[in-house]
Design an enzyme around this catalytic site. Structure first.
Site, PDB file in Angstrom:
ATOM      1  N   PRO A  91       0.821  -1.221   0.000  1.00 28.78           N
ATOM      2  CA  PRO A  91       0.000   0.000   0.000  1.00 28.78           C
ATOM      3  C   PRO A  91       0.853   1.268   0.000  1.00 28.78           C
ATOM      4  O   PRO A  91       0.345   2.354  -0.261  1.00 28.78           O
ATOM      5  CB  PRO A  91      -0.841  -0.115   1.280  1.00 28.78           C
ATOM      6  CG  PRO A  91      -0.199  -1.176   2.101  1.00 28.78           C
ATOM      7  CD  PRO A  91       0.611  -2.041   1.198  1.00 28.78           C
ATOM      8  N   GLU A 118       3.317  -6.777   8.457  1.00 28.67           N
ATOM      9  CA  GLU A 118       3.517  -5.333   8.241  1.00 28.67           C
ATOM     10  C   GLU A 118       4.416  -5.054   7.039  1.00 28.67           C
ATOM     11  O   GLU A 118       4.757  -3.901   6.776  1.00 28.67           O
ATOM     12  CB  GLU A 118       4.088  -4.681   9.500  1.00 28.67           C
ATOM     13  CG  GLU A 118       3.226  -4.864  10.754  1.00 28.67           C
ATOM     14  CD  GLU A 118       1.794  -4.384  10.560  1.00 28.67           C
ATOM     15  OE1 GLU A 118       1.605  -3.242  10.096  1.00 28.67           O
ATOM     16  OE2 GLU A 118       0.867  -5.165  10.872  1.00 28.67           O
ATOM     17  N   ARG A 160      -3.759 -10.008 -20.067  1.00 27.12           N
ATOM     18  CA  ARG A 160      -4.710  -9.751 -21.154  1.00 27.12           C
ATOM     19  C   ARG A 160      -4.123  -8.873 -22.247  1.00 27.12           C
ATOM     20  O   ARG A 160      -4.726  -8.726 -23.314  1.00 27.12           O
ATOM     21  CB  ARG A 160      -6.016  -9.159 -20.626  1.00 27.12           C
ATOM     22  CG  ARG A 160      -5.883  -7.796 -20.037  1.00 27.12           C
ATOM     23  CD  ARG A 160      -7.216  -7.280 -19.504  1.00 27.12           C
ATOM     24  NE  ARG A 160      -8.096  -6.769 -20.549  1.00 27.12           N
ATOM     25  CZ  ARG A 160      -7.960  -5.587 -21.149  1.00 27.12           C
ATOM     26  NH1 ARG A 160      -6.957  -4.790 -20.838  1.00 27.12           N
ATOM     27  NH2 ARG A 160      -8.819  -5.200 -22.066  1.00 27.12           N
ATOM     28  N   ASP A 175     -11.752   0.080 -23.693  1.00 28.04           N
ATOM     29  CA  ASP A 175     -12.231  -0.121 -22.333  1.00 28.04           C
ATOM     30  C   ASP A 175     -11.995   1.094 -21.479  1.00 28.04           C
ATOM     31  O   ASP A 175     -11.202   1.934 -21.779  1.00 28.04           O
ATOM     32  CB  ASP A 175     -11.459  -1.268 -21.674  1.00 28.04           C
ATOM     33  CG  ASP A 175     -11.872  -2.613 -22.194  1.00 28.04           C
ATOM     34  OD1 ASP A 175     -12.910  -2.679 -22.877  1.00 28.04           O
ATOM     35  OD2 ASP A 175     -11.167  -3.575 -21.908  1.00 28.04           O
TER      36      ASP A 175
HETATM   37  C1  JAH Z   1      -0.629  -5.636   2.759  1.00 27.05           C
HETATM   38  C2  JAH Z   1       1.878  -6.731   2.208  1.00 27.05           C
HETATM   39  N1  JAH Z   1      -2.854  -1.367  -2.566  1.00 27.05           N
HETATM   40  C3  JAH Z   1      -3.218  -2.727  -2.472  1.00 27.05           C
HETATM   41  C4  JAH Z   1      -2.357  -3.477  -1.474  1.00 27.05           C
HETATM   42  C5  JAH Z   1      -1.220  -4.144  -1.858  1.00 27.05           C
HETATM   43  C6  JAH Z   1      -0.467  -4.839  -0.911  1.00 27.05           C
HETATM   44  C7  JAH Z   1      -0.875  -4.849   0.421  1.00 27.05           C
HETATM   45  N2  JAH Z   1      -1.971  -4.182   0.767  1.00 27.05           N
HETATM   46  C8  JAH Z   1      -2.696  -3.500  -0.141  1.00 27.05           C
HETATM   47  C9  JAH Z   1      -0.099  -5.551   1.477  1.00 27.05           C
HETATM   48  C10 JAH Z   1       0.085  -6.285   3.767  1.00 27.05           C
HETATM   49  C11 JAH Z   1       1.345  -6.833   3.490  1.00 27.05           C
HETATM   50  C12 JAH Z   1       1.150  -6.094   1.204  1.00 27.05           C
END
Ligand code: JAH
Length: 267
Positions: A91, A118, A160, A175
């Protein structure tokens, strides 16, 4: 000459069905894409196959150990092997986009490093960047339980676009995310509007008359009107980035509450 995709995860079983079905599954069956899923715990050092530890500096949760990830990636991406791009779903990454999907589809080899907890010790990405391109990539501003679902989303978006993967190659063109793979596409930067199929009348609702008119210019104009309206309503943040708006575009946007300034006008 296909695309090779490696996935490193503590849940290798997560990927079986999604990569086996639909267009991606068929492409893999033909050898247009090759998937290899690796269980990170193979590179754990202790009898308990530990992959995580407490965070330095304190705080909640656990962090994935750098030594385990380092050994895994060293083996999966040897220094003398084919050039690979490492993709780390997080994220805290750069936003994934249709343009990135197109770039990935042109690579020979992608390696997805799926974190849990985390996240992965920050030194892993740092160390790998000395050897290969590394992208920390986000799909949006929400937190998943791990990178696996995000990796699958990116793989589908990339898959795709591969030559021969999509059943009908031309339907990748207009699209939402209008004109993916078509830099000059008429719908570029717009959300696609509604689509219709038979029957012409359903629960008293008629398909818009223009779509059965046979007037292709009118149909294209109507679709662009709908795309502009939908984009204004759902993604007002995209309106400022639109280029080469014609008089009708500006009229539609003004009706949708977006007066467009003179310098943004094509004519
Ligand atoms: C959560 C590792 N934006 C989407 C997304 C991508 C990866 C993760 N969370 C949200 C994530 C915990 C650990 C990756």
């Amino acid at each position: 000459m296909g695309l090779r995709i490696d996935i490193v995860t503590i849940f290798p079983e997560y990927f079986g069905s999604p990569l086996g079905v639909s267009l991606i599954g068929k492409a893999a069956g033909r050898g247009d894409i090759e998937f290899r899923v690796h269980d990170l715990r193979r590179w754990a050092r202790d009898v308990h196959h530990t992959v995580d530890d407490v965070p330095f500096g304190g705080g909640p949760g656990m962090v994935m150990k750098p030594d385990v990830w380092g050994d895994a990636l060293d083996e999966i991406i040897p220094a003398d092997g084919e050039a690979a791009r490492l993709v780390v779903p997080t994220p805290s990454g750069v936003p994934f986009s249709q343009d990135m999907a197109a770039g990935y589809a042109a690579e020979p080899r992608l390696v997805f490093a799926c974190g849990r907890y985390e996240g992965i010790d920050g030194r892993v990405v740092e160390a790998m960047r000395a050897r290969m391109p590394v992208d920390e990539v986000s799909l949006g501003d929400y937190v998943l339980a791990g990178g696996e679902a995000a990796a699958l989303v990116m793989i589908e978006a990339v898959g795709r676009l591969l030559p021969g993967v999509l059943g009908n190659v031309s339907s990748a063109g207009d699209d939402s995310f209008g004109g993916d793979g078509d830099p000059a596409g008429a719908m570029r930067g717009l959300l696609e509007g509604p689509v219709y199929t038979r029957p012409r009348a359903w629960r008293e609702r008629e398909v818009p008359e223009v779509l059965v008119s046979g007037n292709h210019a009118a149909i294209a104009r109507w679709r662009r009107d709908m795309a502009l309206r939908r984009t204004a309503a759902y993604r007002p943040d995209l309106i400022a980035g639109l280029r080469d708006l014609d008089r009708r575009d500006r009229e539609v946007l003004a009706e949708a509450g977006f007066p467009v300034s003179a310098e943004d006008m094509a004519h």
